[in-house]
Design a protein around this motif. Structure first.
Motif, PDB file in Angstrom:
ATOM      1  N   ALA A  73       0.820  -1.212   0.000  1.00  0.00           N
ATOM      2  CA  ALA A  73       0.000   0.000   0.000  1.00  0.00           C
ATOM      3  C   ALA A  73       0.852   1.260   0.000  1.00  0.00           C
ATOM      4  N   ARG A  74       2.067   1.172   0.496  1.00  0.00           N
ATOM      5  CA  ARG A  74       2.951   2.339   0.525  1.00  0.00           C
ATOM      6  C   ARG A  74       3.301   2.818  -0.884  1.00  0.00           C
ATOM      7  N   GLU A  75       3.169   1.948  -1.845  1.00  0.00           N
ATOM      8  CA  GLU A  75       3.477   2.317  -3.236  1.00  0.00           C
ATOM      9  C   GLU A  75       2.315   3.063  -3.905  1.00  0.00           C
ATOM     10  N   LEU A  76       1.159   3.086  -3.252  1.00  0.00           N
ATOM     11  CA  LEU A  76      -0.012   3.739  -3.822  1.00  0.00           C
ATOM     12  C   LEU A  76       0.004   5.234  -3.515  1.00  0.00           C
ATOM     13  N   ASP A  77      -0.624   5.988  -4.380  1.00  0.00           N
ATOM     14  CA  ASP A  77      -0.713   7.443  -4.245  1.00  0.00           C
ATOM     15  C   ASP A  77      -1.653   7.811  -3.096  1.00  0.00           C
ATOM     16  N   ASP A  78      -1.255   8.818  -2.298  1.00  0.00           N
ATOM     17  CA  ASP A  78      -2.103   9.297  -1.211  1.00  0.00           C
ATOM     18  C   ASP A  78      -3.247  10.168  -1.722  1.00  0.00           C
ATOM     19  N   GLY A  79      -3.330  10.380  -3.042  1.00  0.00           N
ATOM     20  CA  GLY A  79      -4.389  11.200  -3.616  1.00  0.00           C
ATOM     21  C   GLY A  79      -5.752  10.541  -3.561  1.00  0.00           C
TER      22      GLY A  79
END
Length: 196
Positions: A73-79
């Motif tokens: 999940a850390r690779e996913l965008d916080d947008g």
């Protein structure tokens, strides 16, 4: 990596499998030695006591949890925090279901009882850090405006964790399909109430 470290990692991987299937409390140096094809004295030299073995397995489980649940999940965008949280939750359920619907951390917590032993303190810290991680992710959604500004973040993380605990129980009573159905319906309702 040294031979001793490789051996220790192999022992912990086997111990993790045994503890996941039978519970951390049931893990013994004798049974683990048998599963690893080692002598009890040879395995004992790595840990010196059952509690040290349990703590090492808990640390190994925590590292595995981070690798399987959090790191992707850390690779996913916080947008898109709702999407990121859904990804985390799916990973979390997969983690749980890979152990026949059981959660090693919750099972160990129950087994350790209310004692203030080192294992109980380590479990408490592990679970608290996971809840804090959820709280931080929800907070990011508030900061970005995706979730409403007045969202009570601690309450939101409490309710989200409560859905997981319910899913954990429902899995053992009714199976994976019903557990997942109720879990995701609960998540949908919860997220709908968070939107700004």
């Amino acid at each position: 990596m040294s031979k001793g470290r490789i051996t220790r990692d192999n022992i912990l991987a086997t111990a993790f499998e045994l503890a996941s299937a039978n519970g951390l409390e049931s893990l013994t140096i004798g049974e683990l030695a048998k599963q690893c094809g080692m002598s009890k004295s040879g395995l004992f030299a790595h840990f010196n006591a059952k509690e040290n073995l349990q703590l090492a397995v808990l640390d190994y489980a925590n590292q595995t949890f981070v690798a399987r649940v959090i790191a992707p999940a850390r690779e996913l965008d916080d947008g898109n925090m709702q999407g990121k949280l859904r990804h985390i939750l799916a990973n979390w359920l997969n983690w749980n279901q890979s152990f026949q619907g059981s959660c090693m951390f919750l099972d160990a917590w129950r087994e350790a009882g209310h004692s203030e032993c080192a294992l109980q303190r380590a479990l408490k810290a592990t679970i608290a850090s996971w809840i804090e991680y959820l709280r931080i992710q929800i907070g990011k959604g508030v900061i970005s405006g995706e979730f409403k500004r007045d969202l009570a973040i601690e309450q939101a993380s409490y309710e989200l964790y409560g859905l997981y605990l319910s899913a954990h129980l429902f899995y053992s009573l009714y199976g994976q399909e019903r557990s997942e159905q109720h879990f995701w319906q609960g998540v949908d309702r919860l997220f709908a109430s968070w939107l700004g």
